[in-house]
Design a protein around this motif. Structure first.
Motif, PDB file in Angstrom:
ATOM      1  N   CYS A  74      12.794  -2.706  14.328  1.00 49.03           N
ATOM      2  CA  CYS A  74      11.541  -3.400  13.991  1.00 49.03           C
ATOM      3  C   CYS A  74      10.380  -2.416  13.951  1.00 49.03           C
ATOM      4  N   PHE A  77      10.659  -0.470  10.801  1.00 47.12           N
ATOM      5  CA  PHE A  77      10.284  -1.318   9.669  1.00 47.12           C
ATOM      6  C   PHE A  77       8.763  -1.418   9.552  1.00 47.12           C
ATOM      7  N   LEU A  78       8.078  -1.526  10.684  1.00 49.59           N
ATOM      8  CA  LEU A  78       6.613  -1.614  10.660  1.00 49.59           C
ATOM      9  C   LEU A  78       5.995  -0.288  10.219  1.00 49.59           C
ATOM     10  N   LEU A  81       6.284  -0.182   6.607  1.00 45.63           N
ATOM     11  CA  LEU A  81       5.344  -1.082   5.940  1.00 45.63           C
ATOM     12  C   LEU A  81       3.997  -0.401   5.714  1.00 45.63           C
ATOM     13  N   THR A  84       4.692   2.037   2.884  1.00 46.42           N
ATOM     14  CA  THR A  84       4.782   1.362   1.591  1.00 46.42           C
ATOM     15  C   THR A  84       3.405   1.020   1.058  1.00 46.42           C
ATOM     16  N   SER A  85       2.552   0.472   1.916  1.00 46.54           N
ATOM     17  CA  SER A  85       1.193   0.115   1.501  1.00 46.54           C
ATOM     18  C   SER A  85       0.434   1.339   1.015  1.00 46.54           C
ATOM     19  N   TRP A 194      -0.569   4.740  10.516  1.00 49.07           N
ATOM     20  CA  TRP A 194       0.809   5.210  10.649  1.00 49.07           C
ATOM     21  C   TRP A 194       0.922   6.284  11.722  1.00 49.07           C
ATOM     22  N   GLN A 215      12.586   5.013   8.015  1.00 52.64           N
ATOM     23  CA  GLN A 215      11.313   4.735   7.343  1.00 52.64           C
ATOM     24  C   GLN A 215      11.476   4.792   5.834  1.00 52.64           C
ATOM     25  N   ILE A 219      11.140   1.755   3.294  1.00 55.02           N
ATOM     26  CA  ILE A 219      10.135   1.828   2.228  1.00 55.02           C
ATOM     27  C   ILE A 219      10.779   1.528   0.879  1.00 55.02           C
ATOM     28  N   GLN A 222      11.285  -2.286   0.842  1.00 56.91           N
ATOM     29  CA  GLN A 222      10.016  -3.018   0.751  1.00 56.91           C
ATOM     30  C   GLN A 222       9.360  -2.835  -0.620  1.00 56.91           C
ATOM     31  N   SER A 223       9.319  -1.585  -1.088  1.00 51.79           N
ATOM     32  CA  SER A 223       8.717  -1.347  -2.404  1.00 51.79           C
ATOM     33  C   SER A 223       9.570  -1.952  -3.510  1.00 51.79           C
TER      34      SER A 223
END
Length: 343
Positions: A74, A77-78, A81, A84-85, A194, A215, A219, A222-223
């Protein structure tokens, strides 16, 4: 290996690392000019990088890495995130503005990191110490320089050859420049978040290669989900033996793989402050390559703003270095520096 060579190798390593990052800014825009979708580019680059990192993650730290738990996944994953942003923002920002502007905005990371660390009480201000004063003043100066770069283009200074401009979003050139600058600044903000979150994650799970692999892997996922929602044209996902494929390999191998390994090695050899000092050099490389390969105009506003940002950058770094020197007298201190160079 003599002492001079040992000192020269980290210097050369950081020059190559910064050069690959500047090249990344340029090839991203080249690919988008060639018609490649920016979101698809992120997906393919990260997917290829995760495949390349998998053997390293499996073999390195094989005997001493901590067990993978749901909590650790988790956390990875964060972290992904935030990555990705930032990736999506910087790709969109480069498309709307220029590679030079994106490179200049990377120097905002220490200032944003300092502000967020203050908010979460990870940094303490002592107005009697010059280190705290330098960090506050440097942060203000860096952000003022960012406003100059974004809102004032000014007359062109030099341009090697003409370039056909393009915009996916049909706004005025000035509005595109402002929006692109704000998106690139947003990437620096997410990078700062980050960094701060990474400090706590690496303390709990010190196997760095494993963290990086998950990571990049997350990514890519997520992307990919984001791109499937946003990109409606199926042909945007097609790959051929052309410039787009070269860009994906460059991003995966050089911009992510080689740059990360070089920066990690240089941090171990010379320390994070030494590596951070090379950050502004990326602006020079990006200006030169952007002018040669993209025909980008280097404007007076970009020059003035970049100089102001770099002055603020060095002020924050000097304040952090002075603070670390004072902490070195306390041998029991195990604080991980927040303002590390972006890998």
């Amino acid at each position: 290996m003599n002492g001079r060579t040992r000192k020269l190798l980290p210097f050369m390593g950081m020059i190559v690392a910064v050069l690959t990052q500047s090249g990344s800014m340029v090839v991203i825009k080249v690919a988008m000019k060639d018609g490649m979708n920016k979101y698809v580019m992120v997906v393919y680059s990260m997917a290829l990088s995760s495949i390349m990192l998998l053997p390293l993650a499996f073999f390195i730290h094989r005997t001493d890495r901590p067990p993978l738990t749901f909590s650790s996944l988790c956390s990875f994953f964060l972290l992904a995130l935030f990555g990705t942003s930032g990736q999506i923002m910087t790709y969109a920002g480069i498309e709307l503005s220029s590679a030079t502007l994106a490179s200049a905005m990377l120097n905002l990371i220490p200032a944003f990191t300092f502000v967020i660390a203050l908010i979460f009480r990870m940094e303490i201000l002592n107005w009697r110490h010059c280190s705290s004063q330098a960090k506050v003043i440097g942060t203000i100066v860096s952000m003022a320089g960012a406003f100059v770069v974004i809102f004032y283009k000014g007359p062109p200074i030099f341009k090697i050859h003409s370039s056909n401009s393009f915009n996916t979003l049909q706004f005025s050139p000035q509005l595109n420049w402002i929006m692109g600058g704000l998106l690139c600044a947003g990437d620096s903000l997410f990078s700062a978040i980050w960094y701060i979150y990474q400090v706590s994650v690496t303390k709990k799970y010190p196997a760095v290669i494993v963290i990086v692999f998950f990571q990049v892997f997350f990514i890519a996922i997520q992307s990919g989900v984001f791109a499937l929602i946003v990109v409606r044209d199926p042909s945007a996902w097609e790959l051929k033996l052309d410039m787009r494929l070269i860009v994906i390999f460059y991003q995966a191998i050089a911009a992510i793989g080689i740059r990360y390994l070089l920066q990690t090695w240089c941090v171990q050899r010379a320390g994070p402050l030494f590596c951070a000092m090379f950050k502004p050099v990326g602006i020079i490389f990006t200006v030169i390559m952007g002018s040669i390969f993209l025909g980008e105009v280097f404007n007076l506003g970009s020059l003035i703003g970049a100089v102001i940002i770099v002055v603020g950058f060095y002020a924050v770094q000097w304040g952090k270095a002075s603070e670390q020197k004072s902490h070195n007298f306390d041998t029991s201190s195990n604080v991980v520096p927040l303002l590390q160079n972006k890998a």
